[in-house]
Write an enzyme that holds these catalytic residues in place. Sequence first.
Site, PDB file in Angstrom:
ATOM      1  N   SER A 114      50.926  34.877  41.950  1.00  0.00           N
ATOM      2  CA  SER A 114      51.020  34.665  43.439  1.00  0.00           C
ATOM      3  C   SER A 114      51.807  35.396  43.999  1.00  0.00           C
ATOM      4  O   SER A 114      52.408  36.318  44.254  1.00  0.00           O
ATOM      5  CB  SER A 114      50.087  33.442  43.498  1.00  0.00           C
ATOM      6  OG  SER A 114      49.816  33.165  44.650  1.00  0.00           O
ATOM      7  N   ASP A 159      39.608  37.855  42.735  1.00  0.00           N
ATOM      8  CA  ASP A 159      40.736  36.881  43.098  1.00  0.00           C
ATOM      9  C   ASP A 159      40.232  36.970  44.936  1.00  0.00           C
ATOM     10  O   ASP A 159      40.848  38.327  45.638  1.00  0.00           O
ATOM     11  CB  ASP A 159      42.009  37.215  43.379  1.00  0.00           C
ATOM     12  CG  ASP A 159      43.222  36.403  43.574  1.00  0.00           C
ATOM     13  OD1 ASP A 159      42.827  35.758  44.386  1.00  0.00           O
ATOM     14  OD2 ASP A 159      43.995  37.094  43.306  1.00  0.00           O
ATOM     15  N   HIS A 180      42.098  34.198  41.233  1.00  0.00           N
ATOM     16  CA  HIS A 180      43.280  34.609  41.297  1.00  0.00           C
ATOM     17  C   HIS A 180      43.921  33.411  40.203  1.00  0.00           C
ATOM     18  O   HIS A 180      44.943  31.725  40.677  1.00  0.00           O
ATOM     19  CB  HIS A 180      43.652  33.164  42.708  1.00  0.00           C
ATOM     20  CG  HIS A 180      45.391  33.630  43.718  1.00  0.00           C
ATOM     21  ND1 HIS A 180      45.537  33.965  43.515  1.00  0.00           N
ATOM     22  CD2 HIS A 180      46.449  32.558  43.936  1.00  0.00           C
ATOM     23  CE1 HIS A 180      46.822  34.352  43.942  1.00  0.00           C
ATOM     24  NE2 HIS A 180      47.024  33.242  44.055  1.00  0.00           N
TER      25      HIS A 180
END
Length: 663
Positions: A488, A576, A608
């Site tokens: 991320s 995601d 994600h």
Amino acid sequence: MPDSSSTPGPAPLLDRELFFGDPEISQSDLSPDGRTISFVKPYRGVRNLWVKGVDEPFDEARPVTADERPVPGYFWSRDGSRLLYVQDAGGNEDFHLFAVDPAQEIDADTGVPPALDLTPIEGVRASIYSLPRDRPGVILVGLNDRDPAEHDVYEIDLSTGERKLQRQNDGGVVGWVFDHDGELRLATRQTADGGTELLSVSDQGLDVLQTATVDESLIPYRFLPDNERVYVVSNCGEAVDLHRLLLLDPATGEQELVETDPLGEVDLSMAVFDRRTEELIATVYVGDRQRLYPRDDELSADLAFLAKELPDGDLDILGSSDDMQTHLVAVSRDVDPGSVYLYRRPAESAGPRVELLYRSRPELPSEALAECTPLRYTARDGLEIPALLTLPKGVPAEGLPLVVHPHGGPWARDYWGYSPFPQFLANRGYAVVQPNFRGSLGFGKSFMNAGNREWGTGAMQHDISDAVAHLVERGIADPERVGIFGGSYGGYATLAGVTFTPELYRCGVPFVAPSNLITLVESFPAYWRPLLQGTWFYRVGDPEVPADREDLIARSPLFSVDQIEAPLLVVHGANDPRVKQHESDQIVVALRDKGKAVEYVVAPDEGHGFRAPLNNLALAAAMERFLAKHLGGRAQEDMSAEVTERLSAITVEPSEVVVAPGD
């Protein structure tokens, strides 16, 4: 100098399955009556919900769900008649809420009771708000079915799934707050300049109680037992830096300070309440380690007893019975991913009792794991940066290959304790540093705001680079063998590191990583939009503002791909919703077209981050092979047929990646 012949030697190479395979038992909780323990355990090869009597052995437990995707989270209904859990499809984060009654008849095909989908609407994300104290058969949730950007409030019957609209969100509300009786009392929304308004809710509308600036936080936490006043967590005020616990009277607006960190170091982390009385019984702060402050004589006695009986570590109460006589207590530490104990408070006929229930990964040998040590270093502008350092066990801390592991968020932080990737990498011979760079949460308002507009080419990235310099200067890290890996925001920091400081890194593993900050913003989920002004646009930049757009482009690794010299292993989940796969596709194509070294892994059933153990095992195998090649650490040579097949299935040839024109 110690005699090198007395050095014990490196820890044995541990099978990656011990780190990334399914835990034997995890996520346990206690029913409200204290008679049943629920937990997550593989059923038909997937992590599902199970139950057992509190005094039954685990081999007599019964599965109650048979989902094809691991259950990410659950809780008990107010009366303990049902387990309520959330589930999405392939990682898309459109979470549905399900209810299952463990006492219902078992379906012959699935081997579990039937589950009722309480929010059976496609493309909608359920937000859980309240389990009313006196109406145990209902739950209050938010659904963005009318408008993808806004959640309306519904009351749902747990037995039938009948749904009633309680409040339509016509005021841009981003959070709803209920009292213990399930009455809608407060709301929060963002102001035009990115601040926060705390609102009183009535049939007549929404009235502003208090306002926080864009640099401040104002979070309603929990009502007092009488539903009159409410605890709030706030750092509002020019002279206030840390999150404090306050009491607010919604009727008058008056507030009083309850507590701030006694050491004056960090934000309030958590408050603990008595299930019998709803009264505050403890506060928790996390600096280098967890600090727990009891505010109740009974709890003080409990903690004194547990401190004598349990190993050193951070304590977490996973579940408590409504009468507060039975508790599930977890102890976690850097070399133990979690040991869970059943604690019974003293009864008339006996003193307090505590017994080990389970270890989440009993085959993972603590004696072979590496210590995680809090670290402080000074950034180039003089700011002190907190971090964590994990060194490989049994070898001198000199000239080691180093993996920098920045956290995601970025408005989050790393904590001391067990973490699978740092332990896995340390076992492979790498020093691992986890910087809580400026902009990280938990260290006060000024530290958080010091990260504003500092992505990529600014001080947030400099803090990460300075961690490398610190460890090189101390002789711990070999400057010629430094890699970077994160997910991320940590993935973005990985790309930014190899792009804007190419001299530092020999390789990188960006995981669900933004590569273009413009396309990232344009693809955010609709329900993020009401929050963007006070988060992304203020702290990073608004692509609709020309100067900001220029700056975002300058901070996007995609547009400076010529500067990348290090080989990359790019990793993504195809579903995601936060960082679209397009972010990885376009950097892979750009690297490929420039003739630069890049490998690509895409899991079609993930979002994600990876949830399925087989995908995590395949990723771990790919990572250790990649890092060993470029940094010289150890790697497990063998791989099961199942992992080999899965790694092959999720490995994408860069030559086959296509980015549509104009994207």
